[in-house]
Scaffold this motif. Structure first.
Motif, short mmCIF file in Angstrom:
data_model
loop_
_atom_site.label_atom_id
_atom_site.label_comp_id
_atom_site.label_asym_id
_atom_site.label_seq_id
_atom_site.Cartn_x
_atom_site.Cartn_y
_atom_site.Cartn_z
N UNK A 1 3.75 5.18 1.98
CA UNK A 1 3.30 4.39 3.12
C UNK A 1 2.12 3.49 2.78
N UNK A 2 1.36 3.85 1.73
CA UNK A 2 0.21 3.04 1.33
C UNK A 2 0.62 1.69 0.77
N UNK A 3 1.91 1.51 0.48
CA UNK A 3 2.40 0.20 0.06
C UNK A 3 2.45 -0.78 1.22
N UNK A 4 2.40 -0.25 2.44
CA UNK A 4 2.63 -1.10 3.61
C UNK A 4 1.45 -1.12 4.57
N UNK A 5 0.73 -0.02 4.71
CA UNK A 5 -0.36 0.07 5.68
C UNK A 5 -1.52 0.84 5.07
N UNK A 6 -2.68 0.77 5.74
CA UNK A 6 -3.83 1.54 5.30
C UNK A 6 -3.65 3.02 5.61
N UNK A 7 -4.42 3.84 4.88
CA UNK A 7 -4.30 5.29 5.04
C UNK A 7 -4.61 5.76 6.45
N UNK A 8 -5.50 5.03 7.15
CA UNK A 8 -5.90 5.44 8.50
C UNK A 8 -4.75 5.37 9.51
N UNK B 1 14.85 4.36 3.77
CA UNK B 1 14.92 5.80 3.60
C UNK B 1 15.16 6.20 2.15
N UNK B 2 16.06 5.48 1.47
CA UNK B 2 16.45 5.88 0.12
C UNK B 2 15.90 4.98 -0.98
N UNK B 3 15.58 3.72 -0.67
CA UNK B 3 15.11 2.78 -1.69
C UNK B 3 13.91 2.01 -1.17
N UNK B 4 12.77 2.67 -0.99
CA UNK B 4 11.59 1.97 -0.47
C UNK B 4 11.21 0.80 -1.37
N UNK B 5 10.93 -0.38 -0.80
CA UNK B 5 10.55 -1.52 -1.62
C UNK B 5 9.20 -1.29 -2.28
N UNK C 1 -2.65 4.14 -3.95
CA UNK C 1 -2.96 3.10 -2.96
C UNK C 1 -3.18 1.81 -3.74
N UNK C 2 -2.18 0.92 -3.75
CA UNK C 2 -2.29 -0.28 -4.61
C UNK C 2 -3.19 -1.36 -4.05
N UNK D 1 0.29 -4.60 5.03
CA UNK D 1 0.65 -5.52 3.95
C UNK D 1 0.87 -6.94 4.46
N UNK D 2 1.20 -7.09 5.73
CA UNK D 2 1.45 -8.43 6.27
C UNK D 2 0.22 -9.31 6.26
N UNK D 3 -0.99 -8.73 6.28
CA UNK D 3 -2.21 -9.55 6.30
C UNK D 3 -2.92 -9.55 4.95
#
Length: 235
Positions: free
Chosen positions: A27-34, A87-91, A230-231, A173-175
Motif C-alpha cells: 500500500x505504501x506504493x500508493x498512499x502514506x502509511x497514515x 489483487x494478483x498483480x499490484x503495479x 516505502x519508496x 501517489x497522485x500528488x
C-alpha cells in the motif's frame, strides 16, 4: 451484469485493498502509511457490503422479474479486471517515467538560513532536504559535509547525465512531486535501479535561481540497494 456480478466486484475490490495493506507494505506504493487504517476499514466494508448484497439477492423469489430488470450487459464483467489485477498483480511504485513527466521549472522560494546539520559524516539526508539546502540555504550548511542519500536512477536527456531521484507524496501517489540530484563521478546504473550514493555537494548557480537546480553531488561511492518498503519521501 448477472445477479451476483455487483457483489463479486465489491468483494474483489475489498479483497485487493486488504491484500496490499494486511499482508505487506504494498500500500505504501500508493498512499502514506497514515492512511493504512482507512484502507483496511474500506476493504472490510466493501467485502461485507458485497456479501450482504449477495445474500439479499439470493432470497429473490421472482426470478423472472429479477432477470427482466437487473440483467445487464455481459461486458460489465470487464469491470472485474482492474480489481483482479490489483489483487494478483499490484503495479510497481512510480519510477523514472513519472519523475520525468514533471517539468524542471520550480517557483523561486525564499532564500534563508537553515538549521545546522547533525554532527558526523556521512550525514543521511532525503533528496528533498539536500535539494532545499543546496538551492536555498544562505548559510551553505552543506559545505564540507559528506552526505548519504538513497533513490532511484533517472537519465538526463543528453544520455550521459544521470540523477538520483525520489518522489515525494503529501497524501497519495497522485500528488507526487519530484526531487532529483545530479550525480557526478560515478558511472550511471540502469534506469530505475535503487542506489545509495555518498558524496559531497558541488555548488552551482546563484542561490534560489533556476541555474542552481537540480543540485549536484560529487559522488565518492554508489552501490545498488533494494527498493525501500516505502519508496516515497514525505514532507
Amino acid at each position: 451484469m448477472s445477479r451476483y456480478g455487483g457483489p463479486v466486484l465489491l468483494c474483489l475490490v475489498g479483497a485487493a485493498a486488504l491484500r496490499i495493506t494486511l499482508f505487506g507494505d504494498l500500500y505504501l506504493r500508493y498512499v502514506q502509511a497514515s492512511l493504512r487504517p482507512y484502507l483496511i476499514t474500506s476493504g472490510i466494508a466493501l467485502i461485507l457490503l458485497g456479501l450482504t448484497t449477495a445474500a439479499l439477492r439470493s432470497r429473490t423469489t421472482d426470478d423472472h422479474d429479477h432477470d427482466h430488470h437487473n440483467h445487464g450487459p455481459r461486458i460489465a464483467w470487464l469491470l472485474t479486471l482492474p480489481a483482479l489485477a490489483l489483487l494478483f498483480f499490484p503495479p510497481p511504485a512510480l519510477g523514472s517515467y513519472s519523475a520525468e513527466r514533471e517539468a524542471a521549472q520550480r517557483a523561486e522560494q525564499g532564500v534563508g538560513a537553515f538549521p545546522a546539520l547533525p554532527a558526523g559524516n556521512p550525514v543521511s539526508l532525503t533528496l528533498a532536504e539536500f535539494s532545499s539546502r543546496a538551492v536555498y540555504d544562505s548559510g551553505r550548511s552543506l559545505t564540507g559535509r559528506t552526505v548519504r542519500m538513497t533513490g532511484f536512477v533517472t537519465s538526463g536527456s543528453d544520455g550521459g547525465t544521470w540523477y538520483l531521484t525520489r518522489l515525494m507524496v503529501t497524501c497519495c501517489a497522485a500528488d507526487a512531486t519530484t526531487s532529483k540530484v545530479e550525480i557526478r563521478g560515478e558511472d550511471a546504473p540502469l534506469t530505475d535501479t535503487w542506489v545509495t550514493v555518498t558524496g559531497t555537494w558541488h555548488p552551482k548557480g546563484r542561490l534560489g535561481s533556476d541555474a542552481a537546480w537540480p543540485p549536484v553531488l560529487d559522488a565518492k561511492s554508489a552501490h545498488a540497494v533494494r527498493q525501500p518498503s516505502d519508496p516515497y519521501e514525505t514532507p
